[in-house]
Motif scaffolding. Sequence first.
Motif, PDB file in Angstrom:
ATOM      1  N   THR A  74    -114.492  -8.156 -84.726  1.00  0.00           N
ATOM      2  CA  THR A  74    -112.989  -8.578 -85.019  1.00  0.00           C
ATOM      3  C   THR A  74    -112.702  -8.679 -86.523  1.00  0.00           C
ATOM      4  OG1 THR A  74    -112.595  -9.747 -83.019  1.00  0.00           O
ATOM      5  CG2 THR A  74    -110.974 -10.072 -84.471  1.00  0.00           C
ATOM      6  N   ALA A  77    -112.679  -5.561 -88.263  1.00  0.00           N
ATOM      7  CA  ALA A  77    -111.846  -4.616 -88.028  1.00  0.00           C
ATOM      8  C   ALA A  77    -110.339  -5.267 -88.770  1.00  0.00           C
ATOM      9  CB  ALA A  77    -111.442  -4.573 -86.515  1.00  0.00           C
ATOM     10  N   ALA A  78    -110.318  -6.583 -88.851  1.00  0.00           N
ATOM     11  CA  ALA A  78    -108.911  -6.929 -89.544  1.00  0.00           C
ATOM     12  C   ALA A  78    -108.983  -7.120 -90.808  1.00  0.00           C
ATOM     13  CB  ALA A  78    -108.768  -8.472 -88.642  1.00  0.00           C
ATOM     14  N   ARG A  80    -108.481  -6.563 -94.682  1.00  0.00           N
ATOM     15  CA  ARG A  80    -107.304  -5.626 -95.081  1.00  0.00           C
ATOM     16  C   ARG A  80    -107.967  -4.558 -95.921  1.00  0.00           C
ATOM     17  NH1 ARG A  80    -105.428  -5.471 -99.692  1.00  0.00           N
ATOM     18  NH2 ARG A  80    -106.598  -7.260-100.373  1.00  0.00           N
ATOM     19  N   ARG A  83    -109.115  -2.034 -93.304  1.00  0.00           N
ATOM     20  CA  ARG A  83    -107.894  -1.477 -92.628  1.00  0.00           C
ATOM     21  C   ARG A  83    -107.314  -0.375 -93.368  1.00  0.00           C
ATOM     22  NH1 ARG A  83    -103.527  -4.783 -92.140  1.00  0.00           N
ATOM     23  NH2 ARG A  83    -104.489  -6.810 -93.047  1.00  0.00           N
ATOM     24  N   THR A  84    -107.207  -0.638 -94.790  1.00  0.00           N
ATOM     25  CA  THR A  84    -106.454   0.429 -95.634  1.00  0.00           C
ATOM     26  C   THR A  84    -107.377   1.369 -96.279  1.00  0.00           C
ATOM     27  OG1 THR A  84    -106.850  -1.194 -97.418  1.00  0.00           O
ATOM     28  CG2 THR A  84    -104.739  -1.394 -96.481  1.00  0.00           C
ATOM     29  N   PRO A  87    -109.239   3.220 -92.268  1.00  0.00           N
ATOM     30  CA  PRO A  87    -108.646   2.998 -91.124  1.00  0.00           C
ATOM     31  C   PRO A  87    -109.472   3.576 -89.739  1.00  0.00           C
ATOM     32  CG  PRO A  87    -107.422   4.605 -92.477  1.00  0.00           C
ATOM     33  CD  PRO A  87    -108.466   4.226 -93.258  1.00  0.00           C
ATOM     34  N   THR A  90    -111.598   0.385 -88.382  1.00  0.00           N
ATOM     35  CA  THR A  90    -110.629  -0.398 -87.819  1.00  0.00           C
ATOM     36  C   THR A  90    -110.446   0.156 -86.579  1.00  0.00           C
ATOM     37  OG1 THR A  90    -109.709  -1.303 -89.635  1.00  0.00           O
ATOM     38  CG2 THR A  90    -108.622  -1.479 -87.742  1.00  0.00           C
ATOM     39  N   ARG A  91    -109.959   1.296 -86.292  1.00  0.00           N
ATOM     40  CA  ARG A  91    -109.498   1.938 -85.070  1.00  0.00           C
ATOM     41  C   ARG A  91    -110.729   2.040 -83.926  1.00  0.00           C
ATOM     42  NH1 ARG A  91    -104.415   2.845 -84.462  1.00  0.00           N
ATOM     43  NH2 ARG A  91    -103.268   3.412 -86.110  1.00  0.00           N
ATOM     44  N   VAL A  94    -111.434  -1.571 -82.630  1.00  0.00           N
ATOM     45  CA  VAL A  94    -110.532  -1.897 -81.663  1.00  0.00           C
ATOM     46  C   VAL A  94    -110.406  -1.244 -80.336  1.00  0.00           C
ATOM     47  CG1 VAL A  94    -109.309  -3.412 -83.509  1.00  0.00           C
ATOM     48  CG2 VAL A  94    -108.528  -1.023 -82.800  1.00  0.00           C
ATOM     49  N   ALA A  95    -110.968   0.109 -80.364  1.00  0.00           N
ATOM     50  CA  ALA A  95    -111.080   0.999 -79.396  1.00  0.00           C
ATOM     51  C   ALA A  95    -112.163   0.528 -78.366  1.00  0.00           C
ATOM     52  CB  ALA A  95    -111.248   2.270 -79.546  1.00  0.00           C
ATOM     53  N   SER A  98    -113.585  -5.390 -75.312  1.00  0.00           N
ATOM     54  CA  SER A  98    -112.189  -6.361 -75.184  1.00  0.00           C
ATOM     55  C   SER A  98    -112.404  -7.234 -76.385  1.00  0.00           C
ATOM     56  CB  SER A  98    -112.352  -7.084 -73.887  1.00  0.00           C
ATOM     57  OG  SER A  98    -113.483  -8.106 -73.991  1.00  0.00           O
ATOM     58  N   ALA A  99    -111.007  -7.733 -76.750  1.00  0.00           N
ATOM     59  CA  ALA A  99    -110.929  -8.811 -77.786  1.00  0.00           C
ATOM     60  C   ALA A  99    -112.007 -10.092 -77.870  1.00  0.00           C
ATOM     61  CB  ALA A  99    -109.580  -9.266 -77.820  1.00  0.00           C
ATOM     62  N   ARG A 102    -115.202  -8.293 -78.755  1.00  0.00           N
ATOM     63  CA  ARG A 102    -115.092  -8.152 -80.143  1.00  0.00           C
ATOM     64  C   ARG A 102    -115.327  -9.542 -81.104  1.00  0.00           C
ATOM     65  NH1 ARG A 102    -111.159  -4.453 -78.343  1.00  0.00           N
ATOM     66  NH2 ARG A 102    -109.712  -5.880 -79.127  1.00  0.00           N
TER      67      ARG A 102
ATOM     68  N   PRO B 212    -105.637  -5.915 -85.996  1.00  0.00           N
ATOM     69  CA  PRO B 212    -104.803  -4.814 -85.405  1.00  0.00           C
ATOM     70  C   PRO B 212    -105.250  -4.628 -83.964  1.00  0.00           C
ATOM     71  CG  PRO B 212    -105.992  -4.334 -87.092  1.00  0.00           C
ATOM     72  CD  PRO B 212    -106.269  -5.575 -86.927  1.00  0.00           C
ATOM     73  N   GLN B 214    -105.571  -1.288 -80.649  1.00  0.00           N
ATOM     74  CA  GLN B 214    -105.606   0.150 -80.370  1.00  0.00           C
ATOM     75  C   GLN B 214    -104.438   0.737 -80.286  1.00  0.00           C
ATOM     76  OE1 GLN B 214    -107.486   2.824 -77.133  1.00  0.00           O
ATOM     77  NE2 GLN B 214    -107.077   0.626 -76.622  1.00  0.00           N
ATOM     78  N   VAL B 219    -102.723   0.660 -88.805  1.00  0.00           N
ATOM     79  CA  VAL B 219    -103.398  -0.430 -88.860  1.00  0.00           C
ATOM     80  C   VAL B 219    -103.287  -1.074 -90.448  1.00  0.00           C
ATOM     81  CG1 VAL B 219    -104.946   0.229 -87.004  1.00  0.00           C
ATOM     82  CG2 VAL B 219    -105.574   0.912 -89.338  1.00  0.00           C
ATOM     83  N   ALA B 220    -102.812  -0.171 -91.411  1.00  0.00           N
ATOM     84  CA  ALA B 220    -102.948  -0.840 -92.638  1.00  0.00           C
ATOM     85  C   ALA B 220    -101.642  -1.792 -92.903  1.00  0.00           C
ATOM     86  CB  ALA B 220    -102.911   0.438 -93.745  1.00  0.00           C
TER      87      ALA B 220
END
Lengths: 327, 291
Positions: A74, A77-78, A80, A83-84, A87, A90-91, A94-95, A98-99, A102, B212, B214, B219-220
Motif C-alpha cells: 500500500t 502504491a500510494a 506520490r 504514482r506520478t 503509474p 501503482t495500478r 492496487v489491482a 485486497s486492501a 496489500r 489510490p 484500481q 492515480v497521480a
Amino acid sequence: MNPFTYTRPADAAAAIHEAAHAGARYLGGGTNLVDLMREGVERPAALVDVTGLDRTITELPDGGLRIGAAISNTALAADRRVRTRYPMLTRAIVAGASAQIRNMATLGGNLLQRTRCLYFYDDAARCNKRQPGSGCDALEGFNRMHAILGASDACVATHPSDLCVALAALDATVHLEGADGKRALPFEALHRLPGDTPERETELRPGELITAIELPALPMARRSTYRKVRDRASYAFALVSVAAALEIEDGTIKDVRVALGGVAHKPWRARTVEALLRGQQPSEEVFRRASAGELSSARPLRDNGFKVELARRTIVAVLSQLAGGRP
Amino acid sequence: MRCNAETPTQDDIDAGIANIVVCFVPPRSAVFVIFTIRQLFETQKPWLKGRRRSAEFQQSTVLNLFGAARRPADLRVERSRKPAVRLSYEVSMDFWINGRAVSVDIDLRTSLLDLLRDQLSLIGAKKGCNQGACGACTVLADGERINACLALAVQYQGREIVTVEGLADSHGRMHPLQAAFVEHDGFQCGYCTPGQLCSAVGMAAELARGVPSQVTGDVAAEGIALSRDELRERMSGNLCRCGAHNGIVAAIAETFAEGKNAPLDLPARSRSGFASAEAGWRAPSEEEKVA
Ligand SMILES: Cc1cc2nc3c(=O)[nH]c(=O)nc-3n(C[C@H](O)[C@H](O)[C@H](O)COP(=O)(O)OP(=O)(O)OC[C@H]3O[C@@H](n4cnc5c(N)ncnc54)[C@H](O)[C@@H]3O)c2cc1C
Ligand code: SF4
C-alpha cells in the motif's frame, strides 16, 4: 503447522546472520508464507521477520527511486513519486489482492510469493514444485489458470504477482545481500522458467535477502498503465494482465515497454512485441501484428487456450489506449 | 492418549493438550475413529493427506459445540491462569488491544485471530476462510486494516490493534458507522459485519491519506472522492454471502460522506498513538500493563 523459532532483527546484517540457520526463512507480512505453513507446504524451522528493515523510498541522483524491500504494498502504491512517475506500478499493485492484504504484504514478499497452482497447495496431488520428481497433476488436470508461455513438461504454473509485471516492464534492479556480500540483479533475471527444476523459482542463493528495488529514471513511464483481466472485477488472480508504457514522437513509436502477467512461470517481458513496434507508426493493425508475434510461441494446455487470444487482445487494447493519450 | 467422550476442561484447552475428540466415519465403515487433535496435526498419517483443512474445521466445529453447551464465561481464559504444561515454543507476548495492554503466554504459531478469539474472548473478528479470501477477520493495526487470520500474533506485538469491540467510544456509544449499519440494514446473518465495519474504518483512513484504488481515474491526482465505484472496489476484500451489499454500501457512503466523520476517535482509543508502526516496536511499560 510445524513449530519454529522467531526473531525480528533490526538490520540486514543481523537478519542474514539469523537466516544462516538450517531451515530458516525470511518472513514479510506473512500473507503467503503463513498460509503455506498452515497447509504444510512450507515447514521452516526458523522465521526471520524482516518487516523491521528498510522501508524507505529515496531519490537516486539520476531521478530514479530506491525502495526498501520491507515497504508495504500500500505504501509503495500510494507514494506520490511512484504514482506520478510510474503509474503502471501503482495500478499493478492496487489491482492485486485486497486492501487488507496489500497493507500487510511487503515488497520483498510480493516478489517471492509462490504460485497459486491448486495442485501445489494440495499435498494429496503430485507436484514437481512441491516434491521434485513426483510428477505434475496440472498437466492433465484442471489447468485453466496455468501458463501458455515458457512452461515445461515438469511444471506449467504461473507467477501470481501483479506488482512484478510492472517491475519487469520498468527494468527494475533487485538488490540482494547474503553471506557472500551484496550484489544486484536485473529484475528480469530474478525469476526462472521451470525447466526441469520448477522447485528453483529464483536466482537467489540460500539465505540471500532482498534489500531493495531500484527503479531507473524513465520519463516515458509517466504515460503507462496496467490492465488485469480476471474472472471477477476485483480480488482475483489474473487470467492475463498487461503492463505497458508507450512513447510516440513525430507519429512513430520511439520506445515501448510491455510485460505480461498470468501467462508464465515468471513475469513475462514481451520483448518480441517491443521489437516489432519500435519505429512503427502506431495503429491497431500494427499492435495486432506485434501481439500475434509474441504469442506465436504460446503452447496452451487443455483448458487455457482462451488465454492466447485474451493476451493478444489485451495487449492491443492497452497499447491503443496509451496511443490515444489515455493513461 | 486419553480417549474421553466428555467435554474437555478449560485447563486442558489452556494447556493445549486437550483430548478434544474428533469423530468421523471413514467411508464404507461403521467404525468410529477417535483421535486427539494433537495427533491429527502431529502425525502425518498417509490416509489423512489432504484432509488437514477438514480436520481444522472439525476442530473448530467441535469446540463450538462444546462452547455452546457451556456458559460463555467458562470459555474466557483468565490472564492469571498459567497453562498446566508449557510447550517449548510458547512465549510471553505483550499486545495493545482496543487501547489496553495485554500480556499472554501463547504458542508462537498462534495467529492474531486465534489470539483475539480463543485467548482473549474477543470473538467479534470472525474466522471465515482462514486464508485471507473473505475479510471476516479484518481488524485494524496502527489504524490500517489487515486480515487477522494471515497474521502471526507475534508480529503484532506493540502494534495498536483495534477490533470491532473497540469501535464504540469511551462511553460505549456506537461508532457512527455501526449506527448506520443498523439504520440501513447492512447485514442479515451478521457474520461478516465486524470485518466490514473495521474494514470500512480503515478504508476511510486510506482515502483520507490519498491511497489510490484500481478504479481511481488518475492515480497521480491528489484527493479522491468516495464515489460508489470507489467504495465498492475498496470494500471488495470483504465478502457478504447474504447479499446485504446494498445496505453495507449505503451505510458506509452515508457515514464517510465528505468530511462527515473522522475514521476513528484516535485519542480515546489509543495509548501508544497510531504512529507506532513507523516508530517501531514498543512494549507496554509495567505501569501500563497494570492499568
Ligand atoms: C486471498 C489472496 C489473494 C491474493 N491476490 C493477489 C493478487 O491478485 N495479485 C498479487 O500480486 N498477489 C495476490 N496475493 C498475494 C500477495 O500479494 C502476497 O501474498 C504478498 O505480496 C506476499 O507478501 P508478504 O510480505 O506477505 O510475504 P510473505 O508471505 O511474508 O513471504 C513470501 C515469501 O517471500 C520471502 N521473503 C519475504 N521477504 C523477503 C526478503 N526481503 N528477502 C528474501 N525473501 C523474502 C519469504 O521467505 C516467503 O518465501 C493474494 C494473496 C491472498 C492471500
Ligand atoms: S504446474 Fe507446477 S506447481 Fe502446479 S502441480 Fe504442476 S509442478 Fe506443481
